[in-house]
Design a protein around this motif. Structure first.
Motif, short mmCIF file in Angstrom:
data_model
loop_
_atom_site.label_atom_id
_atom_site.label_comp_id
_atom_site.label_asym_id
_atom_site.label_seq_id
_atom_site.Cartn_x
_atom_site.Cartn_y
_atom_site.Cartn_z
N TYR A 274 -1.02 12.32 1.34
CA TYR A 274 -0.49 11.80 2.68
C TYR A 274 -1.86 11.14 3.65
O TYR A 274 -2.62 12.02 3.83
CB TYR A 274 0.18 12.83 3.63
CG TYR A 274 0.80 12.13 4.91
CD1 TYR A 274 1.43 11.00 4.95
CD2 TYR A 274 0.48 13.07 5.95
CE1 TYR A 274 1.77 10.43 6.34
CE2 TYR A 274 1.10 12.48 7.45
CZ TYR A 274 1.78 11.22 7.45
OH TYR A 274 1.95 10.77 8.56
N ILE A 275 -1.85 9.75 4.00
CA ILE A 275 -2.89 9.60 4.70
C ILE A 275 -2.02 8.97 6.00
O ILE A 275 -1.21 7.94 5.67
CB ILE A 275 -3.59 8.25 4.04
CG1 ILE A 275 -4.16 8.70 2.82
CG2 ILE A 275 -4.79 7.95 5.03
CD1 ILE A 275 -5.48 9.41 2.63
N GLU A 276 -2.49 9.10 7.19
CA GLU A 276 -1.62 8.62 8.18
C GLU A 276 -1.65 7.17 8.38
O GLU A 276 -2.48 6.46 8.12
CB GLU A 276 -1.98 9.11 9.57
CG GLU A 276 -1.49 10.63 9.81
CD GLU A 276 -1.96 11.23 11.08
OE1 GLU A 276 -1.57 10.74 12.06
OE2 GLU A 276 -2.23 12.48 11.11
N LYS A 277 -0.31 6.54 8.70
CA LYS A 277 -0.25 5.11 8.66
C LYS A 277 -1.50 4.65 9.80
O LYS A 277 -1.90 3.34 9.52
CB LYS A 277 0.95 4.54 9.48
CG LYS A 277 2.25 4.61 8.07
CD LYS A 277 3.26 3.85 8.84
CE LYS A 277 4.47 4.03 8.02
NZ LYS A 277 5.55 3.55 8.52
N PRO B 81 -10.17 12.04 -2.76
CA PRO B 81 -10.06 12.37 -1.37
C PRO B 81 -9.75 11.11 -0.53
O PRO B 81 -10.70 10.13 -0.80
CB PRO B 81 -11.15 13.22 -0.98
CG PRO B 81 -12.47 12.66 -2.11
CD PRO B 81 -11.49 12.49 -3.29
N CYS B 82 -8.99 10.86 0.48
CA CYS B 82 -8.98 9.97 1.37
C CYS B 82 -8.68 8.55 0.37
O CYS B 82 -9.37 7.78 0.39
CB CYS B 82 -10.18 9.76 2.21
SG CYS B 82 -9.68 8.58 3.44
N ALA B 83 -7.58 8.68 -0.30
CA ALA B 83 -7.44 7.54 -1.42
C ALA B 83 -5.96 7.18 -1.03
O ALA B 83 -4.89 7.77 -0.96
CB ALA B 83 -7.64 7.84 -2.92
N VAL B 84 -5.90 5.70 -1.28
CA VAL B 84 -4.52 5.10 -1.44
C VAL B 84 -4.37 4.14 -2.19
O VAL B 84 -5.25 3.68 -3.02
CB VAL B 84 -4.03 4.43 0.06
CG1 VAL B 84 -3.89 5.43 1.32
CG2 VAL B 84 -5.17 3.17 0.09
N SER B 85 -3.24 3.90 -2.81
CA SER B 85 -2.60 3.10 -3.96
C SER B 85 -2.61 1.74 -3.27
O SER B 85 -2.06 1.64 -2.06
CB SER B 85 -1.55 3.36 -4.82
OG SER B 85 -1.80 4.18 -5.76
N LEU C 284 0.96 -1.10 0.04
CA LEU C 284 0.03 0.10 -0.16
C LEU C 284 0.89 1.09 -0.05
O LEU C 284 2.07 1.30 0.56
CB LEU C 284 -0.93 -0.23 1.22
CG LEU C 284 -1.80 0.97 1.41
CD1 LEU C 284 -2.93 0.54 2.34
CD2 LEU C 284 -1.31 2.24 2.37
N ILE C 285 0.25 2.46 -0.82
CA ILE C 285 1.25 3.41 -0.63
C ILE C 285 0.41 4.57 -0.05
O ILE C 285 -0.74 5.04 -0.41
CB ILE C 285 1.48 4.07 -2.27
CG1 ILE C 285 2.32 2.95 -3.10
CG2 ILE C 285 2.02 5.44 -1.98
CD1 ILE C 285 2.54 3.15 -4.40
N TYR C 286 0.84 5.09 1.15
CA TYR C 286 0.23 6.13 2.01
C TYR C 286 0.77 7.56 2.00
O TYR C 286 0.15 8.50 2.36
CB TYR C 286 0.14 5.64 3.76
CG TYR C 286 1.48 5.66 4.09
CD1 TYR C 286 2.55 4.98 3.66
CD2 TYR C 286 1.77 7.06 4.95
CE1 TYR C 286 3.92 4.96 4.42
CE2 TYR C 286 3.21 7.12 5.39
CZ TYR C 286 3.99 6.05 5.31
OH TYR C 286 5.36 6.24 5.82
N SER D 286 5.97 -3.65 4.22
CA SER D 286 5.07 -2.63 4.91
C SER D 286 4.51 -1.64 3.94
O SER D 286 5.11 -1.51 2.88
CB SER D 286 5.47 -2.38 6.20
OG SER D 286 6.65 -2.06 6.26
N GLU D 287 3.56 -0.81 4.40
CA GLU D 287 3.12 0.48 3.59
C GLU D 287 4.12 1.11 3.44
O GLU D 287 5.20 1.48 4.18
CB GLU D 287 1.91 0.96 4.37
CG GLU D 287 2.39 1.48 5.95
CD GLU D 287 2.00 0.70 6.91
OE1 GLU D 287 1.63 -0.52 6.71
OE2 GLU D 287 2.56 0.72 8.02
#
Ligand SMILES: [Zn+2]
Length: 465
Positions: free
Chosen positions: A381-384, A420-424, A181-183, A406-407
């Motif tokens: 940037y979404i916090e881990k 908005p609020c998206a991660v790869s 996952l990419i955060y 890990s992320e």
């Protein structure tokens, strides 16, 4: 039915769907553009074909004038999103199989788009189908898969969609990069800078041609410069140039050709490469010879030199999440008195666009570089600790058993930036080679199964949030 069993049973049909989608050579085609086909016939047909698949499964579909489409299940307010793309990059003649015909070999499916991004789109679709058939979607929720048709070119697809759509998903994952996952993704600005060179009255070497690099986001592997030198200066110039092992020198009728070789790599990790443009320009500057573009060489040395961290401009930035700012001079070309540079800067998530303008672009303009912005993308940037990250990581670990990886935080930009609020999240596993955009792109059938199962579990978990 358990997710794994469902995927096994659906596999043959999924492969058929991928074969059908790959057969539409959905490469951007300027020659067949019209109002309903903004990226050409093949892209439009591939998008329609995908929406038809979804419609046959009983899902709601919409086509946004050929720019993008979406597929929805449920009508609840809380919306979970996914975003992929149906367009593909062009092919070269390095393919061992017909690129637009899926060939099964050694457990892999070969074909343009099998992994980027048609295969993963099919995985998302079948994950939605599972949720629908097993009635796992509460009334309060809906799931929407968004399909772009211009991801490989200029993102006109998603930009059009963002303008036209009534609302966006509350949280999303994007199946168009890497697992786990990419955060965090650095901010990015693509820009051109032009410099008007003022020739001095006296110089030893007249620069006739100056050229280097192929793309703004690649560290340049070659650069060259042709100079004319008066016969009386020839010996002296030759001696000065020969001191620089970085420069290869060829004699020409009226002077020399200077060539420099670097090591090319992606601009997000410039430390892995070596810039041929920097070697050439700094070698010329350090040779002590006076060139007709001396004014430019002095300024280049002052602001870039051999660095790629912005330190000479006074804008070296760093954070613990995404590391250092990087700047790449990707191409250079001289046109008359104007020297044109295509460049790209990637800055840490803790910094802002305004800071780059203030601390990097303004100083560049101050010394005479004319700035033109091509594209600016804010950091992601979404916090881990965010539940979206932990839920998706759990889904990944449950299926793969991989607790080691890990992320990730990266310097590149993925499609996740647009929502908005998206991660790869996938589709490439850490142990697989990067084949997107390459000849002989493929997806392993085993991975296709795993990806689909991960997405099913991911959706189930996101519904619970
Ligand atoms: Zn892609």
């Amino acid at each position: 039915m358990k997710a794994r069993e469902y995927v096994r049973k659906s596999l043959e049909k999924m492969i058929e769907d991928i074969e059908m989608l790959v057969s539409h050579a959905s490469v951007y085609d300027v020659s067949s553009i019209d109002k309903e086909r903004p990226f050409g016939t093949n892209v439009a047909e591939a998008l329609n074909a995908f929406l038809n698949l979804a419609e046959k499964m009983g899902m709601e579909t919409r086509n946004f004038n050929g720019y993008a489409g979406d597929v929805t299940i449920g009508h609840g307010k809380r919306m979970i999103g996914m975003l992929g793309h149906i367009d593909v990059v062009n092919v070269t003649d390095g393919w061992k199989t017909p690129p637009f015909l899926v060939v099964k070999k050694n457990g892999n499916l070969y074909g343009r788009g099998t992994s980027d991004d048609k295969g993963p789109l099919v995985s998302c679709l079948y994950a939605m189908k599972y949720i629908m058939e097993n009635k796992l979607l509460p009334e309060s929720h809906s799931i929407r898969l968004i399909i772009g048709a211009d991801e490989e070119e200029e993102y006109r697809c998603i930009n059009y969609y963002l303008k036209k759509v009534e609302r966006l998903p509350d949280l999303s994952f994007i199946p168009d990069a890497n697992f786990p996952l990419i955060y965090a993704e650095k901010g990015l600005i693509d820009f051109d800078i032009n410099f008007l060179n003022k020739k001095q009255e006296y110089y030893q070497a007249d620069v006739l041609e100056l050229q280097g690099g192929n793309a703004r986001n690649i560290v340049p592997s070659d650069a060259r410069c042709k100079i004319a030198v008066l016969g009386s200066e020839r010996e002296c110039v030759r001696n000065a140039l020969n001191k620089f092992s970085e420069l290869k020198i060829r004699e020409t009728v009226d002077g020399f050709e200077l060539l420099s070789e670097g090591v090319s790599c992606h601009a997000m990790n410039p430390e892995k490469g070596k810039s041929a443009i920097a070697s050439l320009l700094c070698g010329m500057k350090e040779s002590g010879i006076s060139f007709s573009i001396q004014h430019f060489l002095d300024k280049y040395d002052e602001v870039f030199g051999r660095t790629f961290d912005g330190s000479l401009l006074g804008c070296a930035m760093h954070d613990e999440i995404t590391g250092d700012l990087t700047v790449n001079v990707g191409t250079i070309c001289m046109n008359g008195d104007i020297i044109e540079i295509k460049s790209n800067v990637r800055y840490p998530v803790s910094n802002s666009y305004d800071e780059i303008m203030e601390r990097m672009i303004k100083p560049l303009e101050k010394v005479g570089f004319n700035y033109k912005e091509i594209l600016a993308i804010d950091p992601l940037y979404i916090e881990k600790s965010d539940p979206i990250v932990s839920s998706l990581m759990e889904a990944y670990r449950e299926v793969t058993g991989d607790f080691e990886n890990s992320e990730m935080a990266i310097g590149g930009a993925t499609y996740a930036r647009f929502l908005p609020c998206a991660v790869s999240f996938g589709p490439l596993f850490p142990w697989e080679p990067e084949l997107a955009h390459e000849d002989n792109e493929c997806i392993s059938i085993d991975s296709l199964e795993k990806i689909t199962e991960i997405y099913i579990i991911a959706l189930k978990k996101l519904i619970q949030l």
